[in-house]
Design a protein around this motif. Structure first.
Motif, PDB file in Angstrom:
ATOM      1  N   GLN A 146      62.122  36.793  24.924  1.00 45.32           N
ATOM      2  CA  GLN A 146      63.297  36.598  25.764  1.00 45.32           C
ATOM      3  C   GLN A 146      64.494  36.047  25.002  1.00 45.32           C
ATOM      4  OE1 GLN A 146      62.474  38.581  28.326  1.00 45.32           O
ATOM      5  NE2 GLN A 146      63.399  37.129  29.739  1.00 45.32           N
ATOM      6  N   LEU A 147      64.270  35.040  24.159  1.00 43.14           N
ATOM      7  CA  LEU A 147      65.384  34.348  23.505  1.00 43.14           C
ATOM      8  C   LEU A 147      65.407  34.511  21.992  1.00 43.14           C
ATOM      9  CD1 LEU A 147      65.348  31.020  25.564  1.00 43.14           C
ATOM     10  CD2 LEU A 147      66.930  32.934  25.783  1.00 43.14           C
ATOM     11  N   GLY A 148      64.360  35.053  21.426  1.00 41.98           N
ATOM     12  CA  GLY A 148      64.338  35.250  19.991  1.00 41.98           C
ATOM     13  C   GLY A 148      64.034  33.968  19.235  1.00 41.98           C
ATOM     14  N   LEU A 149      63.575  34.114  18.009  1.00 42.46           N
ATOM     15  CA  LEU A 149      63.190  32.968  17.192  1.00 42.46           C
ATOM     16  C   LEU A 149      64.357  32.019  16.970  1.00 42.46           C
ATOM     17  CD1 LEU A 149      61.132  31.512  15.406  1.00 42.46           C
ATOM     18  CD2 LEU A 149      61.821  33.012  13.524  1.00 42.46           C
ATOM     19  N   ILE A 150      65.537  32.551  16.682  1.00 41.35           N
ATOM     20  CA  ILE A 150      66.699  31.706  16.403  1.00 41.35           C
ATOM     21  C   ILE A 150      67.095  30.913  17.647  1.00 41.35           C
ATOM     22  CG2 ILE A 150      69.133  31.719  15.751  1.00 41.35           C
ATOM     23  CD1 ILE A 150      68.560  34.208  14.079  1.00 41.35           C
ATOM     24  N   GLY A 151      67.154  31.574  18.779  1.00 36.51           N
ATOM     25  CA  GLY A 151      67.572  30.901  20.001  1.00 36.51           C
ATOM     26  C   GLY A 151      66.605  29.834  20.452  1.00 36.51           C
ATOM     27  N   ILE A 152      65.318  30.157  20.468  1.00 35.10           N
ATOM     28  CA  ILE A 152      64.341  29.198  20.966  1.00 35.10           C
ATOM     29  C   ILE A 152      64.187  28.028  20.002  1.00 35.10           C
ATOM     30  CG2 ILE A 152      62.227  30.190  19.979  1.00 35.10           C
ATOM     31  CD1 ILE A 152      62.692  28.928  23.575  1.00 35.10           C
ATOM     32  N   ALA A 153      64.260  28.307  18.684  1.00 33.70           N
ATOM     33  CA  ALA A 153      64.182  27.225  17.701  1.00 33.70           C
ATOM     34  C   ALA A 153      65.405  26.314  17.793  1.00 33.70           C
ATOM     35  CB  ALA A 153      64.055  27.800  16.293  1.00 33.70           C
ATOM     36  N   GLY A 154      66.565  26.897  18.040  1.00 28.57           N
ATOM     37  CA  GLY A 154      67.774  26.098  18.157  1.00 28.57           C
ATOM     38  C   GLY A 154      67.736  25.176  19.363  1.00 28.57           C
ATOM     39  N   LEU A 155      67.339  25.693  20.523  1.00 25.96           N
ATOM     40  CA  LEU A 155      67.265  24.859  21.722  1.00 25.96           C
ATOM     41  C   LEU A 155      66.217  23.758  21.574  1.00 25.96           C
ATOM     42  CD1 LEU A 155      67.521  27.543  24.571  1.00 25.96           C
ATOM     43  CD2 LEU A 155      69.249  25.852  23.928  1.00 25.96           C
ATOM     44  N   TRP A 156      65.093  24.102  20.954  1.00 26.32           N
ATOM     45  CA  TRP A 156      64.030  23.114  20.755  1.00 26.32           C
ATOM     46  C   TRP A 156      64.498  21.998  19.815  1.00 26.32           C
ATOM     47  CZ3 TRP A 156      59.850  21.800  23.205  1.00 26.32           C
ATOM     48  CH2 TRP A 156      58.868  21.048  22.576  1.00 26.32           C
ATOM     49  N   ALA A 157      65.161  22.365  18.731  1.00 28.12           N
ATOM     50  CA  ALA A 157      65.646  21.362  17.780  1.00 28.12           C
ATOM     51  C   ALA A 157      66.691  20.454  18.421  1.00 28.12           C
ATOM     52  CB  ALA A 157      66.226  22.055  16.548  1.00 28.12           C
ATOM     53  N   LEU A 158      67.545  21.023  19.272  1.00 22.98           N
ATOM     54  CA  LEU A 158      68.555  20.209  19.938  1.00 22.98           C
ATOM     55  C   LEU A 158      67.907  19.132  20.805  1.00 22.98           C
ATOM     56  CD1 LEU A 158      71.240  22.839  21.028  1.00 22.98           C
ATOM     57  CD2 LEU A 158      71.508  21.021  19.332  1.00 22.98           C
ATOM     58  N   TYR A 159      66.821  19.481  21.486  1.00 21.29           N
ATOM     59  CA  TYR A 159      66.169  18.470  22.310  1.00 21.29           C
ATOM     60  C   TYR A 159      65.427  17.446  21.461  1.00 21.29           C
ATOM     61  CZ  TYR A 159      63.141  16.158  25.647  1.00 21.29           C
ATOM     62  OH  TYR A 159      62.484  15.202  26.381  1.00 21.29           O
ATOM     63  N   ILE A 160      64.720  17.885  20.444  1.00 23.83           N
ATOM     64  CA  ILE A 160      63.958  16.956  19.610  1.00 23.83           C
ATOM     65  C   ILE A 160      64.880  15.928  18.954  1.00 23.83           C
ATOM     66  CG2 ILE A 160      62.508  16.737  17.544  1.00 23.83           C
ATOM     67  CD1 ILE A 160      61.035  17.815  19.992  1.00 23.83           C
TER      68      ILE A 160
END
Length: 429
Positions: A349-363
């Motif tokens: 749905q969001l691709g590796l770049i998108g999902i990794a970016g959102l996850w890193a922002l929260y962490i």
């Protein structure tokens, strides 16, 4: 002879008494109105499917477009209530929407769910960051638990009356999620997984019925129950904490959420050791799990999977391997079913770049108090484990409340602030 004249300078005696001050009328300030609106909005994310199912059963047909419109209204409402003068929300929205527009332009088929999946955590997380007092969040969580338990008991004890007014199967067929004949139990009006064919895992004497309450399907019911355990364990000084633990147990048992119960044990264990785990490890946990699934899927010689923990891991591994390189980056035209693996679904749905970016922002999102990590670490555990067997984490039915709480915790001053003010947690009981 002087004539008596009535005294006129002061008027009647009662008129010379000091004037009574007008009674002060309490008028709720702007924040009071805001937190009430935010709380009602979050409760709306839990119950709107239940209300639409009632509408579909008793009044009129409900199509997928109506469901999407309802979700859009809830997300838009969260965005409006989350808006303030700070630029963080607007900058993140601009970057996210530009990124999703890019991958959707490259993708052969347009899928608007990719936009929705990321908007839910963004909208409700920033909504939570506007909360001034954590006790308001406690009240929202307790109210939601009361609603879920009450409707759950109604479904369990008065099932015929429940399905006569809320025909779950008919609702999911109407919105296009299921087709006629998909249910394994003849004449059942519950969701496909609403009956445990091989018998319950938790308290088998309760029968084969898996209660779904306002969520309409048991997976979300179990996810919600696990989240209640997390909130009750984290908010050690909240009023009515014992009632919240009891509600969580009832929800998990009624939904026969065996995996949700396992997640609870994992979250409690993480609360003991989270201080010694660096943020980099939390950032990489999804990558470790995804890699382990891929390696297992390629190395196993199994031909079929069973409906148990090992079988669900095997099934999730096979789903992950269905993605090609384009699928990993979110630009594949693959239209198969991936919802039983949250990692495969996220990449598609969001691709590796998108999902990794959102996850890193929260962490790496800043927190106001070190106590916030007492919540964030088990929440990361909750998300990572649930995504092994389901993509239901993206459902607004549970994600709205989850991210609202996450945002509120990140701006909370911590337990020490309450002790310094001399607050008595039992005062509001």
């Amino acid at each position: 002879m002087s004539r008596w004249r009535p005294e006129t300078t002061g008027g009647p005696a009662w008129s010379r008494l000091p004037a009574a001050r007008p009674t002060a009328v309490h008028r709720p300030d702007t924040y009071d109105l805001w937190i009430r609106a935010a709380g009602l909005l979050v409760i709306g994310t839990l119950v709107f499917n239940f209300l639409l199912a009632f509408l579909n059963t008793r009044v009129m047909g409900v199509s997928q477009n109506i469901v999407m419109l309802a979700e859009l209204v809830l997300i838009a409402g969260a965005m409006i209530l989350a808006a303030d003068r700070r630029a963080g929300l607007y900058a993140l929205l601009a970057v996210y929407l530009a990124y999703v527009a890019l991958i959707l332009a490259v993708r052969p088929e347009l899928d608007l769910k990719a936009i929705r999946d990321g908007l839910i955590p963004i909208a409700f997380y920033f909504l939570g960051r506007r909360v001034r007092d954590i006790e308001s969040v406690d009240r929202v969580v307790l109210l939601s638990a009361g609603i879920v338990v009450a409707i759950g008991f109604f479904e369990y004890f008065l099932l015929d009356l429940f399905v006569a007014n809320v025909n779950v199967l008919k609702y999911y067929i109407s919105r296009g999620t299921l087709e006629v004949g998909d249910n394994l139990i003849e004449d059942s009006s519950l969701f496909i997984s609403g009956t445990r064919m091989q018998g319950r895992n938790l308290l088998p004497f309760l029968g084969t019925h898996r209660v779904s309450s306002v969520f309409l399907e048991p997976v979300a019911m179990g996810n919600y129950g696990a989240f209640l355990v997390l909130w009750a364990a984290f908010r050690k000084d909240m009023a009515y904490r014992g009632l919240l633990f009891a509600a969580a147990c009832i929800v998990i048992v009624l939904g026969d959420a065996r995996f949700g119960m396992m997640v609870c044990f994992a979250m409690i264990a993480v609360m003991v050791v989270y201080r010694v785990v660096p943020r980099l490890i939390w950032l990489l946990v999804p990558a470790f799990i995804t890699l382990a699934m891929a390696v297992y899927g390629m190395s196993t010689d199994a031909l079929r999977w069973e409906d148990d923990l090992a079988g669900r891991w095997l099934h999730a591994s096979w789903l992950l391997l269905k993605l090609d390189t384009q699928g990993v980056f979110g630009i594949s035209s693959y239209g198969g079913f991936l919802e039983d693996n949250g990692y495969a679904y996220s990449l598609h749905q969001l691709g590796l770049i998108g999902i990794a970016g959102l996850w890193a922002l929260y962490i790496f999102a800043p927190v106001r108090s070190p106590d916030a990590w007492r919540f964030r670490a088990p929440l990361v555990t909750y998300i990572c484990l649930l995504m092994v067997v389901s993509a239901s984490f993206y459902s607004i039915k549970t994600a709205g409340l989850l991210w609202f709480c996450a945002g509120a915790v990140d701006v909370w001053r911590g337990f020490a602030a309450g002790r310094q003010r001399g607050e008595d947690p039992s005062a509001s009981r």
